[in-house]
Design an enzyme around this catalytic site. Sequence first.
Site, PDB file in Angstrom:
ATOM      1  CD  GLU A   1       8.791 -21.190  18.355  1.00  0.00           C
ATOM      2  OE1 GLU A   1       9.433 -20.601  17.477  1.00  0.00           O
ATOM      3  OE2 GLU A   1       7.572 -21.043  18.527  1.00  0.00           O
TER       4      GLU A   1
ATOM      5  CG  HIS B   1       4.102 -25.414  12.104  1.00  0.00           C
ATOM      6  ND1 HIS B   1       3.900 -25.111  10.785  1.00  0.00           N
ATOM      7  CD2 HIS B   1       4.463 -24.242  12.690  1.00  0.00           C
ATOM      8  CE1 HIS B   1       4.110 -23.829  10.589  1.00  0.00           C
ATOM      9  NE2 HIS B   1       4.447 -23.267  11.731  1.00  0.00           N
TER      10      HIS B   1
ATOM     11  CG  ASP C   1       1.803 -19.329  16.187  1.00  0.00           C
ATOM     12  OD1 ASP C   1       1.746 -18.972  14.989  1.00  0.00           O
ATOM     13  OD2 ASP C   1       2.834 -19.214  16.878  1.00  0.00           O
TER      14      ASP C   1
ATOM     15  CE  LYS D   1      11.110 -26.111  10.682  1.00  0.00           C
ATOM     16  NZ  LYS D   1      12.158 -25.096  10.558  1.00  0.00           N
TER      17      LYS D   1
ATOM     18  NE  ARG E   1      -2.312  -1.534   3.354  1.00  0.00           N
ATOM     19  CZ  ARG E   1      -2.900  -2.317   4.242  1.00  0.00           C
ATOM     20  NH1 ARG E   1      -4.189  -2.532   4.162  1.00  0.00           N
ATOM     21  NH2 ARG E   1      -2.234  -2.862   5.226  1.00  0.00           N
TER      22      ARG E   1
ATOM     23  CE  LYS F   1       1.207 -21.226  11.200  1.00  0.00           C
ATOM     24  NZ  LYS F   1       1.949 -20.156  11.840  1.00  0.00           N
TER      25      LYS F   1
ATOM     26  CE  LYS G   1      13.502 -22.660  16.496  1.00  0.00           C
ATOM     27  NZ  LYS G   1      12.104 -22.278  16.288  1.00  0.00           N
TER      28      LYS G   1
ATOM     29  CE  LYS H   1       5.679 -18.267  19.696  1.00  0.00           C
ATOM     30  NZ  LYS H   1       6.492 -18.522  18.515  1.00  0.00           N
TER      31      LYS H   1
ATOM     32  CG  HIS I   1       7.938 -22.900   8.024  1.00  0.00           C
ATOM     33  ND1 HIS I   1       6.987 -22.388   8.863  1.00  0.00           N
ATOM     34  CD2 HIS I   1       9.042 -23.077   8.787  1.00  0.00           C
ATOM     35  CE1 HIS I   1       7.502 -22.264  10.072  1.00  0.00           C
ATOM     36  NE2 HIS I   1       8.753 -22.671  10.060  1.00  0.00           N
TER      37      HIS I   1
HETATM   38  C1  BG6 Z   1       5.571 -20.007  12.753  1.00  0.00           C
HETATM   39  C2  BG6 Z   1       4.863 -19.529  13.987  1.00  0.00           C
HETATM   40  O1  BG6 Z   1       4.668 -20.623  11.876  1.00  0.00           O
HETATM   41  O2  BG6 Z   1       6.594 -20.939  13.105  1.00  0.00           O
HETATM   42  C3  BG6 Z   1       5.858 -18.907  14.951  1.00  0.00           C
HETATM   43  O3  BG6 Z   1       3.879 -18.568  13.622  1.00  0.00           O
HETATM   44  C4  BG6 Z   1       6.987 -19.862  15.236  1.00  0.00           C
HETATM   45  O4  BG6 Z   1       5.217 -18.523  16.162  1.00  0.00           O
HETATM   46  C5  BG6 Z   1       7.597 -20.374  13.943  1.00  0.00           C
HETATM   47  O5  BG6 Z   1       7.976 -19.154  15.977  1.00  0.00           O
HETATM   48  C6  BG6 Z   1       8.627 -21.447  14.233  1.00  0.00           C
HETATM   49  O6  BG6 Z   1       9.286 -21.836  13.069  1.00  0.00           O
HETATM   50  P1  BG6 Z   1      10.718 -22.541  13.155  1.00  0.00           P
HETATM   51  O7  BG6 Z   1      10.994 -22.979  11.771  1.00  0.00           O
HETATM   52  O8  BG6 Z   1      11.674 -21.491  13.654  1.00  0.00           O
HETATM   53  O9  BG6 Z   1      10.604 -23.649  14.144  1.00  0.00           O
END
Ligand code: BG6
Length: 499
Positions: free
Chosen positions: A215, A239, A234, A181, A47, A147, A336, A331, A177
């Site tokens: 995470e 996922h 989320d 992986k 925009r 998404k 991680k 979270k 995504h």
């Molecule tokens: C996203 C979520 O789809 O995936 C995020 O919206 C999350 O909240 C992320 O942090 C995690 O992706 P990855 O590949 O870092 O595990």
Amino acid sequence: MHTLPGCTFVIFGITGDLAARKLLPALYALYDKGALPPQTRIIGYARSSYSDDELRERLRKALVQLGNPFDESTWRSLAGRISYVQGTYDQPAGFHDLRRALKESGHARWLFYTATPPATYHSIATQLAQAGLNHSTDGWAHLIVEKPFGNDLESARALNKALLDCFHEGQLYRIDHYLAKETAQNLAVLRFANTLFEPIWTNRYIDHVQITMAEPIGIGERGSFYEHAGVIRDVFQNHLLQLAALVAMEPPAKYDAKSVRNEKVKVFEAMACIHPENAVLGQYVAASGMQGYRQEKGVAPDSRQATFAAVQFAIHNWRWSGVPFFIRSGKRLSMKASEIVLNFRCPPHIPFAFPESPAPDQLVLRLIPDEGISFRFNGKIPGQGINIDRISMDFFYREHFYESNPDAYETLLMDAMLGDATLFMRADEVEAQWRIVQPLLERVQASEELPLPYKAGTMGPDESVALLSKYGHAWREPGNGQDKNDRGETHGSAETLLE
Ligand code: BG6
């Protein structure tokens, strides 16, 4: 690496976070590897008012600031292929300009990407159709949809209907995504390109399955999004259920979009809905110098949104009957890590006089970090008598293939350009996933109950441990092949019963 015929890539929301963090770095990496043909064009659409040069400079800065690999001459060559169209997402004017720009690009192959707020997906599809950009006579028009796909079952159905009024299913690429992986993709190869695993991939040998997606980050600048989404929308609805489906689906006859997605839909249909009594919901509170969820920007001071969930559910089919699946994510956890763990049953009879039964075998599929696979089993310690230790056979992508794995977005963008939808979700899949989480969403909405508090930097509320302990299990602490919570420390002096 495939090479493609030239196409024009249109990113709606080019000035946004997703474009800067994921799409541009992926396109840059593909261009740098020579995977994108030189005729590729990228049209950014948003925009705000920008000239082509201003947009290029903005993207350049983002690439550098976000720490991506960067080479000035590669960038200059790529930047020359980027242009900008200004417009809204719900009015025809911008889409007419876009049509002109697409004509000038000289390609009849168009890949549209909605890197915009979900509320715009419907109008973008409608405007593309009204501008005649939903089909290309001499090429193709594909629409990648980010998404989330709706907020619940009903809105997902409405969104699917709206998209399917403008495009046919074969043109739609709903992204998740996690499916791209490498370890997620490797699941199909592990199971269906070997003879070793598939025969034991059943309730006869598998005791239970665990999936963890932990995470350490909080919700950053995404407070208002997260207040609405929470952990279930989320990452669970998409996922995590996708990973569960890759573990649980039956072998497809062919590895193509239709066969794989048919099998995933079948297994989603066999999955029981997640009921609140089988779920533990949590919310992080301040600890170790980190603020709590309610103190985050954009979050209500009395928010009841869950930032952690651990759930248990069953799959009602021949293969999985009696095997509980446990999934957790949150979270501000202590690490991680994303991994899938298949825990095998104990052997029917142990002929050794150990003081306690040996730890069961485990197959650990690591997505993050240290992508790869570890197989954990018991072995004899060299020397007299039978003493056992835990042994790990480990495969690490980085050690075996040396090169770092491509980012999931690189794979997905290439696949969408090549017209391969195997790693994208079909309309019925998305709806089936919403059905599974729907009872939990409804309970969260209706209930006055607060999620359980957990300290930032921990692995969630203690109650998530009880979810497994009532079955006599414990969560596996993710790590690179080193089990921490096995019962299988070296067993003292055990003697064989076979004299
Ligand atoms: C996203 C979520 O789809 O995936 C995020 O919206 C999350 O909240 C992320 O942090 C995690 O992706 P990855 O590949 O870092 O595990």
